[in-house]
Design a protein around this motif. Structure first.
Motif, PDB file in Angstrom:
ATOM      1  N   UNK A   5      24.596 -14.055 -12.260  1.00 24.85           N
ATOM      2  CA  UNK A   5      24.536 -13.431 -10.973  1.00 24.85           C
ATOM      3  C   UNK A   5      24.605 -11.911 -11.152  1.00 24.85           C
ATOM      4  N   UNK A   6      23.777 -11.197 -10.429  1.00 18.07           N
ATOM      5  CA  UNK A   6      23.737  -9.743 -10.570  1.00 18.07           C
ATOM      6  C   UNK A   6      24.728  -9.091  -9.601  1.00 18.07           C
ATOM      7  N   UNK A   7      25.158  -7.896  -9.975  1.00 16.27           N
ATOM      8  CA  UNK A   7      26.071  -7.147  -9.125  1.00 16.27           C
ATOM      9  C   UNK A   7      25.298  -6.549  -7.953  1.00 16.27           C
ATOM     10  N   UNK A   8      25.947  -6.475  -6.813  1.00 16.35           N
ATOM     11  CA  UNK A   8      25.349  -5.839  -5.646  1.00 16.35           C
ATOM     12  C   UNK A   8      25.760  -4.371  -5.675  1.00 16.35           C
ATOM     13  N   UNK A   9      24.779  -3.514  -5.715  1.00 20.84           N
ATOM     14  CA  UNK A   9      25.043  -2.078  -5.774  1.00 20.84           C
ATOM     15  C   UNK A   9      24.892  -1.461  -4.399  1.00 20.84           C
ATOM     16  N   UNK A  10      25.616  -0.385  -4.216  1.00 22.93           N
ATOM     17  CA  UNK A  10      25.459   0.372  -2.977  1.00 22.93           C
ATOM     18  C   UNK A  10      24.103   1.051  -3.008  1.00 22.93           C
ATOM     19  N   UNK A  11      23.455   1.153  -1.866  1.00 25.46           N
ATOM     20  CA  UNK A  11      22.186   1.871  -1.857  1.00 25.46           C
ATOM     21  C   UNK A  11      22.409   3.360  -2.128  1.00 25.46           C
ATOM     22  N   UNK A  12      21.413   3.990  -2.693  1.00 22.04           N
ATOM     23  CA  UNK A  12      21.493   5.414  -2.991  1.00 22.04           C
ATOM     24  C   UNK A  12      21.523   6.195  -1.684  1.00 22.04           C
ATOM     25  N   UNK A  13      22.521   7.022  -1.521  1.00 19.71           N
ATOM     26  CA  UNK A  13      22.656   7.831  -0.318  1.00 19.71           C
ATOM     27  C   UNK A  13      22.548   9.296  -0.723  1.00 19.71           C
ATOM     28  N   UNK A  14      21.349   9.849  -0.562  1.00 15.02           N
ATOM     29  CA  UNK A  14      21.101  11.224  -0.997  1.00 15.02           C
ATOM     30  C   UNK A  14      21.943  12.232  -0.220  1.00 15.02           C
ATOM     31  N   UNK A  15      22.140  11.992   1.071  1.00 13.27           N
ATOM     32  CA  UNK A  15      22.896  12.938   1.875  1.00 13.27           C
ATOM     33  C   UNK A  15      24.357  12.997   1.418  1.00 13.27           C
ATOM     34  N   UNK A  16      24.959  11.846   1.194  1.00 15.14           N
ATOM     35  CA  UNK A  16      26.351  11.816   0.737  1.00 15.14           C
ATOM     36  C   UNK A  16      26.478  12.466  -0.637  1.00 15.14           C
ATOM     37  N   UNK A  17      25.530  12.237  -1.496  1.00 18.06           N
ATOM     38  CA  UNK A  17      25.564  12.844  -2.824  1.00 18.06           C
ATOM     39  C   UNK A  17      25.432  14.360  -2.730  1.00 18.06           C
ATOM     40  N   UNK A  18      24.549  14.859  -1.854  1.00 15.49           N
ATOM     41  CA  UNK A  18      24.377  16.295  -1.646  1.00 15.49           C
ATOM     42  C   UNK A  18      25.655  16.914  -1.079  1.00 15.49           C
ATOM     43  N   UNK A  19      26.293  16.239  -0.129  1.00 14.26           N
ATOM     44  CA  UNK A  19      27.530  16.766   0.444  1.00 14.26           C
ATOM     45  C   UNK A  19      28.646  16.836  -0.593  1.00 14.26           C
ATOM     46  N   UNK A  20      28.785  15.827  -1.433  1.00 12.13           N
ATOM     47  CA  UNK A  20      29.798  15.850  -2.489  1.00 12.13           C
ATOM     48  C   UNK A  20      29.548  16.999  -3.457  1.00 12.13           C
TER      49      UNK A  20
END
Length: 155
Positions: free
Chosen positions: A1-16
């Motif tokens: 079974x594969x792990x469920x990953x969070x979708x890539x969130x460009x806005x959150x990454x830019x804010x961090x």
């Protein structure tokens, strides 16, 4: 079974990344009245700061948890300079455009509490990282950005 990953969130990454850049650069916004001088400085060293595009966007395009140091610059009859200051940390996250409304009430209250004969100017330092300033740090910043009116030479 594969792990469920969070979708890539460009806005959150830019804010961090933007918040990290502000913390590392130790950026604060200052405003000096009545001369209307504004700018950015390093709150740790009190050096003026010429922002990169990334840092300017991080300050002015994002909302922050601000800590604001407000000061009135006063001079008594003997020529001794002193500050009357207050530091506020408004509840909530504010964009720079909405900050003026929050700041105005505290700013006016501080100026009204000063002796109008002694009052020579006022200003504030706003820190988008939520870092509190000591009196010494604030005084160094105000001296570095030439907040006090120039002394006239005695003739």
């Amino acid at each position: 079974m594969s792990k469920v990953r969070k979708p890539n969130n460009n806005r959150a990454r830019l804010e961090r990344a933007s918040r990290a850049a502000l913390r590392q650069s130790k950026i604060a916004v200052y405003n000096i009245d009545p001369i209307g001088r504004q700018g950015l400085c390093n709150w740790s060293t009190a050096a003026k700061y010429r922002p990169s595009r990334h840092v300017a966007d991080a300050i002015f395009d994002m909302s922050h948890q601000w800590v604001i140091y407000i000061s009135a610059f006063c001079e008594d009859q003997a020529g001794r300079r002193y500050y009357k200051s207050v530091e506020i940390a408004p509840n909530g996250i504010y964009h720079t455009d909405a900050l003026a409304g929050v700041l105005d009430e505290h700013y006016r209250a501080l100026l009204d509490s000063c002796n109008p004969v002694h009052l020579v100017g006022s200003g504030w330092i706003a820190n988008p990282c939520g870092q509190s300033l000591s009196e010494e740090q604030a005084a160094r910043i105000f001296e570095a950005v030439k907040a006090w009116p120039e002394q006239e030479a005695a003739a």
